[in-house]
Design a protein around this motif. Structure first.
Motif, PDB file in Angstrom:
ATOM      1  N   PRO A  11      22.498  14.823  78.273  1.00 49.30           N
ATOM      2  CA  PRO A  11      22.384  14.637  76.826  1.00 49.30           C
ATOM      3  C   PRO A  11      23.513  15.338  76.102  1.00 49.30           C
ATOM      4  N   PRO A  12      23.982  14.738  74.999  1.00 48.63           N
ATOM      5  CA  PRO A  12      25.072  15.370  74.253  1.00 48.63           C
ATOM      6  C   PRO A  12      24.637  16.704  73.659  1.00 48.63           C
ATOM      7  N   VAL A  13      25.569  17.629  73.613  1.00 54.74           N
ATOM      8  CA  VAL A  13      25.319  18.934  73.029  1.00 54.74           C
ATOM      9  C   VAL A  13      26.059  18.968  71.699  1.00 54.74           C
ATOM     10  N   SER A  14      25.400  19.457  70.670  1.00 54.59           N
ATOM     11  CA  SER A  14      26.080  19.507  69.378  1.00 54.59           C
ATOM     12  C   SER A  14      25.821  20.840  68.720  1.00 54.59           C
ATOM     13  N   THR A  15      26.635  21.094  67.735  1.00 55.89           N
ATOM     14  CA  THR A  15      26.419  22.260  66.905  1.00 55.89           C
ATOM     15  C   THR A  15      25.689  21.773  65.662  1.00 55.89           C
ATOM     16  N   PRO A  16      25.142  22.653  64.870  1.00 57.30           N
ATOM     17  CA  PRO A  16      24.447  22.209  63.660  1.00 57.30           C
ATOM     18  C   PRO A  16      25.338  21.393  62.724  1.00 57.30           C
ATOM     19  N   ASP A  17      26.671  21.554  62.846  1.00 56.82           N
ATOM     20  CA  ASP A  17      27.587  20.823  61.975  1.00 56.82           C
ATOM     21  C   ASP A  17      27.890  19.412  62.468  1.00 56.82           C
ATOM     22  N   GLU A  18      27.603  19.132  63.734  1.00 54.35           N
ATOM     23  CA  GLU A  18      27.933  17.837  64.315  1.00 54.35           C
ATOM     24  C   GLU A  18      26.683  16.984  64.493  1.00 54.35           C
ATOM     25  N   PRO A  19      26.678  15.763  63.939  1.00 50.24           N
ATOM     26  CA  PRO A  19      25.551  14.877  64.197  1.00 50.24           C
ATOM     27  C   PRO A  19      25.582  14.413  65.654  1.00 50.24           C
ATOM     28  N   VAL A  20      24.426  14.161  66.213  1.00 50.82           N
ATOM     29  CA  VAL A  20      24.315  13.678  67.582  1.00 50.82           C
ATOM     30  C   VAL A  20      23.978  12.192  67.541  1.00 50.82           C
ATOM     31  N   PRO A  21      24.808  11.335  68.147  1.00 44.79           N
ATOM     32  CA  PRO A  21      24.494   9.913  68.175  1.00 44.79           C
ATOM     33  C   PRO A  21      23.132   9.678  68.827  1.00 44.79           C
ATOM     34  N   LEU A  22      22.387   8.737  68.273  1.00 45.60           N
ATOM     35  CA  LEU A  22      21.063   8.435  68.811  1.00 45.60           C
ATOM     36  C   LEU A  22      21.150   7.651  70.110  1.00 45.60           C
ATOM     37  N   GLY A  23      22.245   6.948  70.307  1.00 43.30           N
ATOM     38  CA  GLY A  23      22.413   6.184  71.536  1.00 43.30           C
ATOM     39  C   GLY A  23      21.524   4.956  71.603  1.00 43.30           C
ATOM     40  N   VAL A  24      21.160   4.413  70.457  1.00 44.12           N
ATOM     41  CA  VAL A  24      20.328   3.222  70.421  1.00 44.12           C
ATOM     42  C   VAL A  24      21.206   2.018  70.688  1.00 44.12           C
ATOM     43  N   GLY A  25      20.838   1.231  71.682  1.00 40.87           N
ATOM     44  CA  GLY A  25      21.611   0.045  72.028  1.00 40.87           C
ATOM     45  C   GLY A  25      21.365  -1.087  71.054  1.00 40.87           C
ATOM     46  N   ARG A  26      22.354  -1.917  70.899  1.00 43.42           N
ATOM     47  CA  ARG A  26      22.234  -3.099  70.054  1.00 43.42           C
ATOM     48  C   ARG A  26      22.552  -4.309  70.919  1.00 43.42           C
ATOM     49  N   THR A  27      21.650  -5.242  70.971  1.00 44.37           N
ATOM     50  CA  THR A  27      21.833  -6.445  71.769  1.00 44.37           C
ATOM     51  C   THR A  27      22.479  -7.521  70.906  1.00 44.37           C
ATOM     52  N   PRO A  28      23.621  -8.071  71.342  1.00 40.22           N
ATOM     53  CA  PRO A  28      24.268  -9.116  70.554  1.00 40.22           C
ATOM     54  C   PRO A  28      23.348 -10.324  70.376  1.00 40.22           C
ATOM     55  N   ALA A  44      26.379   5.131  61.499  1.00 39.06           N
ATOM     56  CA  ALA A  44      25.410   6.172  61.161  1.00 39.06           C
ATOM     57  C   ALA A  44      25.386   7.271  62.223  1.00 39.06           C
ATOM     58  N   ASP A  45      25.803   6.946  63.450  1.00 39.71           N
ATOM     59  CA  ASP A  45      25.803   7.939  64.526  1.00 39.71           C
ATOM     60  C   ASP A  45      26.714   9.121  64.223  1.00 39.71           C
ATOM     61  N   HIS A  46      27.690   8.923  63.380  1.00 41.59           N
ATOM     62  CA  HIS A  46      28.670   9.973  63.121  1.00 41.59           C
ATOM     63  C   HIS A  46      28.467  10.661  61.779  1.00 41.59           C
ATOM     64  N   LEU A  47      27.335  10.348  61.157  1.00 43.63           N
ATOM     65  CA  LEU A  47      27.038  10.927  59.849  1.00 43.63           C
ATOM     66  C   LEU A  47      25.820  11.830  59.931  1.00 43.63           C
ATOM     67  N   PRO A  48      25.745  12.807  59.068  1.00 39.08           N
ATOM     68  CA  PRO A  48      24.507  13.588  58.986  1.00 39.08           C
ATOM     69  C   PRO A  48      23.392  12.670  58.459  1.00 39.08           C
ATOM     70  N   ALA A  49      22.164  13.055  58.681  1.00 39.77           N
ATOM     71  CA  ALA A  49      21.006  12.220  58.337  1.00 39.77           C
ATOM     72  C   ALA A  49      21.036  11.741  56.891  1.00 39.77           C
ATOM     73  N   ASP A  50      21.492  12.586  55.966  1.00 39.09           N
ATOM     74  CA  ASP A  50      21.489  12.154  54.566  1.00 39.09           C
ATOM     75  C   ASP A  50      22.545  11.084  54.277  1.00 39.09           C
ATOM     76  N   GLY A  51      23.435  10.807  55.202  1.00 40.43           N
ATOM     77  CA  GLY A  51      24.418   9.742  55.040  1.00 40.43           C
ATOM     78  C   GLY A  51      23.981   8.421  55.646  1.00 40.43           C
ATOM     79  N   HIS A  52      22.873   8.417  56.370  1.00 41.59           N
ATOM     80  CA  HIS A  52      22.408   7.199  57.042  1.00 41.59           C
ATOM     81  C   HIS A  52      21.992   6.117  56.062  1.00 41.59           C
ATOM     82  N   ILE A  53      21.375   6.518  54.947  1.00 44.25           N
ATOM     83  CA  ILE A  53      20.819   5.535  54.018  1.00 44.25           C
ATOM     84  C   ILE A  53      21.894   4.580  53.509  1.00 44.25           C
TER      85      ILE A  53
END
Length: 94
Positions: A11-28, A44-53
């Motif tokens: 699993p990816p390791v992150s610091t509190p400053d780095e968002p962790v990608p969810l790794g959710v696959g998308r099927t074409p 959205a994987d590269h944004l903090p939670a408040d940037g997802h919306i």
């Protein structure tokens, strides 16, 4: 950020400053415009939670536009369906 890459399955390791990608696959879907919108979700994987919306709303708008465009396209016009009286039967027996 370091150049170190964890081994597969780790699993990816992150610091509190780095968002962790969810790794959710998308099927074409096979529909290019829809697939492009779904790929946008990866942003959205590269944004903090408040940037997802913002990403989710953008994807939602795009998918709604695609669905709306389906309603505005002319429907395929099927050929006439023969009625039973239009079917002819030729008996070639002598």
């Amino acid at each position: 950020m370091s150049d170190w890459t964890p081994e597969a399955g780790t699993p990816p390791v992150s610091t509190p400053d780095e968002p962790v990608p969810l790794g959710v696959g998308r099927t074409p879907t096979g529909h290019g415009a829809v697939d492009a919108r779904l790929e946008r979700l990866a942003d959205a994987d590269h944004l903090p939670a408040d940037g997802h919306i913002e990403v989710y709303e953008d994807v939602h708008r795009g998918l709604r536009a695609e669905l709306t465009s389906l309603d505005s396209r002319p429907a395929a016009v099927p050929g006439p369906v023969p009625t039973p009286s239009q079917h002819t039967h030729h008996d070639n027996r002598s």
